[in-house]
Design a protein around this motif. Structure first.
Motif, PDB file in Angstrom:
ATOM      1  N   TRP A 132       0.853  -1.186   0.000  1.00 45.98           N
ATOM      2  CA  TRP A 132       0.000   0.000   0.000  1.00 45.98           C
ATOM      3  C   TRP A 132       0.892   1.240   0.000  1.00 45.98           C
ATOM      4  O   TRP A 132       1.965   1.256   0.598  1.00 45.98           O
ATOM      5  N   SER A 133       0.425   2.254  -0.662  1.00 47.42           N
ATOM      6  CA  SER A 133       1.179   3.491  -0.826  1.00 47.42           C
ATOM      7  C   SER A 133       1.117   4.368   0.419  1.00 47.42           C
ATOM      8  O   SER A 133       0.294   4.148   1.312  1.00 47.42           O
ATOM      9  N   ARG A 134       1.965   5.356   0.416  1.00 47.03           N
ATOM     10  CA  ARG A 134       2.010   6.349   1.498  1.00 47.03           C
ATOM     11  C   ARG A 134       1.522   7.685   0.956  1.00 47.03           C
ATOM     12  O   ARG A 134       1.554   7.940  -0.248  1.00 47.03           O
ATOM     13  N   HIS A 135       1.083   8.557   1.866  1.00 47.80           N
ATOM     14  CA  HIS A 135       0.517   9.843   1.485  1.00 47.80           C
ATOM     15  C   HIS A 135       1.444  10.972   1.920  1.00 47.80           C
ATOM     16  O   HIS A 135       1.904  10.991   3.061  1.00 47.80           O
ATOM     17  N   ASN A 136       1.695  11.900   1.014  1.00 48.32           N
ATOM     18  CA  ASN A 136       2.550  13.049   1.277  1.00 48.32           C
ATOM     19  C   ASN A 136       1.814  14.308   0.822  1.00 48.32           C
ATOM     20  O   ASN A 136       2.137  14.889  -0.204  1.00 48.32           O
ATOM     21  N   PRO A 137       0.773  14.733   1.563  1.00 52.44           N
ATOM     22  CA  PRO A 137      -0.078  15.828   1.114  1.00 52.44           C
ATOM     23  C   PRO A 137       0.585  17.202   1.102  1.00 52.44           C
ATOM     24  O   PRO A 137       0.091  18.117   0.442  1.00 52.44           O
ATOM     25  N   ASP A 138       1.716  17.368   1.776  1.00 54.82           N
ATOM     26  CA  ASP A 138       2.348  18.683   1.880  1.00 54.82           C
ATOM     27  C   ASP A 138       3.317  18.998   0.748  1.00 54.82           C
ATOM     28  O   ASP A 138       3.905  20.075   0.717  1.00 54.82           O
ATOM     29  N   ARG A 139       3.471  18.104  -0.203  1.00 53.62           N
ATOM     30  CA  ARG A 139       4.445  18.342  -1.271  1.00 53.62           C
ATOM     31  C   ARG A 139       3.892  19.347  -2.299  1.00 53.62           C
ATOM     32  O   ARG A 139       2.695  19.415  -2.530  1.00 53.62           O
ATOM     33  N   GLU A 140       4.791  20.097  -2.907  1.00 53.63           N
ATOM     34  CA  GLU A 140       4.401  21.064  -3.927  1.00 53.63           C
ATOM     35  C   GLU A 140       4.264  20.384  -5.287  1.00 53.63           C
ATOM     36  O   GLU A 140       3.437  20.766  -6.089  1.00 53.63           O
ATOM     37  N   HIS A 151      10.749   1.927 -13.491  1.00 56.79           N
ATOM     38  CA  HIS A 151       9.822   0.919 -14.003  1.00 56.79           C
ATOM     39  C   HIS A 151       8.409   1.454 -14.133  1.00 56.79           C
ATOM     40  O   HIS A 151       8.001   2.368 -13.417  1.00 56.79           O
ATOM     41  N   CYS A 152       7.669   0.822 -15.030  1.00 55.46           N
ATOM     42  CA  CYS A 152       6.257   1.135 -15.253  1.00 55.46           C
ATOM     43  C   CYS A 152       5.496  -0.188 -15.315  1.00 55.46           C
ATOM     44  O   CYS A 152       5.883  -1.092 -16.063  1.00 55.46           O
ATOM     45  N   TYR A 153       4.436  -0.273 -14.510  1.00 56.04           N
ATOM     46  CA  TYR A 153       3.642  -1.497 -14.419  1.00 56.04           C
ATOM     47  C   TYR A 153       2.165  -1.197 -14.629  1.00 56.04           C
ATOM     48  O   TYR A 153       1.706  -0.092 -14.362  1.00 56.04           O
ATOM     49  N   ILE A 154       1.445  -2.212 -15.040  1.00 52.95           N
ATOM     50  CA  ILE A 154      -0.008  -2.163 -14.990  1.00 52.95           C
ATOM     51  C   ILE A 154      -0.402  -3.051 -13.827  1.00 52.95           C
ATOM     52  O   ILE A 154       0.024  -4.211 -13.755  1.00 52.95           O
ATOM     53  N   ILE A 155      -1.170  -2.457 -12.894  1.00 54.57           N
ATOM     54  CA  ILE A 155      -1.615  -3.192 -11.714  1.00 54.57           C
ATOM     55  C   ILE A 155      -3.136  -3.271 -11.746  1.00 54.57           C
ATOM     56  O   ILE A 155      -3.798  -2.425 -12.348  1.00 54.57           O
ATOM     57  N   ALA A 156      -3.683  -4.288 -11.086  1.00 59.28           N
ATOM     58  CA  ALA A 156      -5.134  -4.473 -11.147  1.00 59.28           C
ATOM     59  C   ALA A 156      -5.650  -5.250  -9.945  1.00 59.28           C
ATOM     60  O   ALA A 156      -4.904  -5.973  -9.283  1.00 59.28           O
ATOM     61  N   SER A 157      -6.953  -5.081  -9.699  1.00 55.54           N
ATOM     62  CA  SER A 157      -7.647  -5.797  -8.637  1.00 55.54           C
ATOM     63  C   SER A 157      -9.144  -5.543  -8.802  1.00 55.54           C
ATOM     64  O   SER A 157      -9.558  -4.699  -9.591  1.00 55.54           O
ATOM     65  N   ASN A 158      -9.915  -6.247  -8.032  1.00 57.75           N
ATOM     66  CA  ASN A 158     -11.357  -5.997  -7.994  1.00 57.75           C
ATOM     67  C   ASN A 158     -11.745  -5.189  -6.762  1.00 57.75           C
ATOM     68  O   ASN A 158     -12.932  -5.000  -6.493  1.00 57.75           O
ATOM     69  N   ASN A 159     -10.753  -4.696  -6.023  1.00 61.71           N
ATOM     70  CA  ASN A 159     -11.007  -3.933  -4.805  1.00 61.71           C
ATOM     71  C   ASN A 159     -10.400  -2.542  -4.911  1.00 61.71           C
ATOM     72  O   ASN A 159      -9.214  -2.402  -5.247  1.00 61.71           O
ATOM     73  N   LYS A 160     -11.198  -1.548  -4.604  1.00 61.71           N
ATOM     74  CA  LYS A 160     -10.759  -0.162  -4.684  1.00 61.71           C
ATOM     75  C   LYS A 160     -10.595   0.414  -3.284  1.00 61.71           C
ATOM     76  O   LYS A 160     -11.424   0.192  -2.418  1.00 61.71           O
ATOM     77  N   PRO A 167      -6.944  12.654  -3.347  1.00 63.15           N
ATOM     78  CA  PRO A 167      -6.189  12.054  -4.462  1.00 63.15           C
ATOM     79  C   PRO A 167      -5.636  13.108  -5.419  1.00 63.15           C
ATOM     80  O   PRO A 167      -6.192  14.205  -5.544  1.00 63.15           O
ATOM     81  N   ASP A 168      -4.536  12.780  -6.079  1.00 65.20           N
ATOM     82  CA  ASP A 168      -4.033  13.607  -7.173  1.00 65.20           C
ATOM     83  C   ASP A 168      -4.981  13.435  -8.355  1.00 65.20           C
ATOM     84  O   ASP A 168      -5.734  12.461  -8.424  1.00 65.20           O
ATOM     85  N   ASP A 169      -4.949  14.365  -9.297  1.00 70.98           N
ATOM     86  CA  ASP A 169      -5.779  14.237 -10.495  1.00 70.98           C
ATOM     87  C   ASP A 169      -5.453  12.936 -11.217  1.00 70.98           C
ATOM     88  O   ASP A 169      -4.289  12.651 -11.493  1.00 70.98           O
ATOM     89  N   GLY A 170      -6.478  12.124 -11.481  1.00 66.18           N
ATOM     90  CA  GLY A 170      -6.296  10.874 -12.202  1.00 66.18           C
ATOM     91  C   GLY A 170      -5.816   9.711 -11.357  1.00 66.18           C
ATOM     92  O   GLY A 170      -5.579   8.623 -11.871  1.00 66.18           O
ATOM     93  N   GLU A 171      -5.671   9.917 -10.050  1.00 67.72           N
ATOM     94  CA  GLU A 171      -5.161   8.866  -9.161  1.00 67.72           C
ATOM     95  C   GLU A 171      -6.285   7.931  -8.719  1.00 67.72           C
ATOM     96  O   GLU A 171      -7.410   8.356  -8.481  1.00 67.72           O
ATOM     97  N   ILE A 172      -5.950   6.663  -8.615  1.00 72.22           N
ATOM     98  CA  ILE A 172      -6.841   5.646  -8.068  1.00 72.22           C
ATOM     99  C   ILE A 172      -6.047   4.847  -7.042  1.00 72.22           C
ATOM    100  O   ILE A 172      -4.829   4.671  -7.195  1.00 72.22           O
ATOM    101  N   LEU A 173      -6.730   4.402  -5.996  1.00 70.03           N
ATOM    102  CA  LEU A 173      -6.119   3.495  -5.028  1.00 70.03           C
ATOM    103  C   LEU A 173      -6.700   2.114  -5.268  1.00 70.03           C
ATOM    104  O   LEU A 173      -7.923   1.947  -5.306  1.00 70.03           O
ATOM    105  N   ILE A 174      -5.820   1.149  -5.432  1.00 74.72           N
ATOM    106  CA  ILE A 174      -6.244  -0.214  -5.715  1.00 74.72           C
ATOM    107  C   ILE A 174      -5.787  -1.103  -4.560  1.00 74.72           C
ATOM    108  O   ILE A 174      -4.589  -1.191  -4.271  1.00 74.72           O
ATOM    109  N   GLN A 175      -6.736  -1.747  -3.886  1.00 72.25           N
ATOM    110  CA  GLN A 175      -6.405  -2.672  -2.803  1.00 72.25           C
ATOM    111  C   GLN A 175      -6.078  -4.041  -3.397  1.00 72.25           C
ATOM    112  O   GLN A 175      -6.658  -4.440  -4.409  1.00 72.25           O
TER     113      GLN A 175
END
Length: 139
Positions: A41-49, A107-116, A122-130
């Motif tokens: 799972w990713s981490r959140h850094n809301p204070d970045r410019e 690296h660049c990957y395509i990741i997937a799941s049935n759980n969101k 979120p950033d524009d265009g961002e999705i969180l995938i569980q």
């Protein structure tokens, strides 16, 4: 492979998997992963410019950040002929430039799941995938 060829490949992979997974995203990172590997799972850094500004993975600063409710990725459902997730407008691409030269990550990957996952900021265009797994490695 140039950027247009890269996104053509991404589109083919997305279309081939959209009946199998509800959520499919494009993820850029330095970690070398294998197909079938589950992502942390990713981490959140809301204070970045700048959304690309992030502490190094595994550092003390990284470990102190809030853990999100899934793995962060660019939502491939948002991909159109006028918008390429993680890149922007296709008209800004140099057809003679290798796709890897456009991105800061190794690296660049395509990741997937049935759980969101859920994300309040979120950033524009961002999705969180569980429970995201790598279904393709682009580079």
């Amino acid at each position: 492979m140039n950027i247009i060829q890269m996104y053509e490949k991404i589109k083919e992979i997305h279309e081939a998997n959209e009946d199998k997974y509800y959520y499919i995203g494009l993820r850029f990172e330095d970690k070398d992963r294998e197909i079938g590997e589950e992502c942390e799972w990713s981490r959140h850094n809301p204070d970045r410019e700048d959304e690309r500004e992030f502490p190094e993975y595994g550092s003390e600063e990284y470990d102190e950040m809030e853990e999100l409710d899934g793995t962060s990725a660019w939502d491939l459902a948002a991909m159109t002929t006028r918008y390429l997730p993680g890149f922007g407008r296709p008209g800004e691409a140099d057809p003679n430039k290798d796709c890897e030269r456009y991105f800061f990550s190794d690296h660049c990957y395509i990741i997937a799941s049935n759980n969101k996952g859920q994300h309040d900021d979120p950033d524009d265009g961002e999705i969180l995938i569980q429970d995201a797994i790598v279904i393709a490695k682009i580079f």
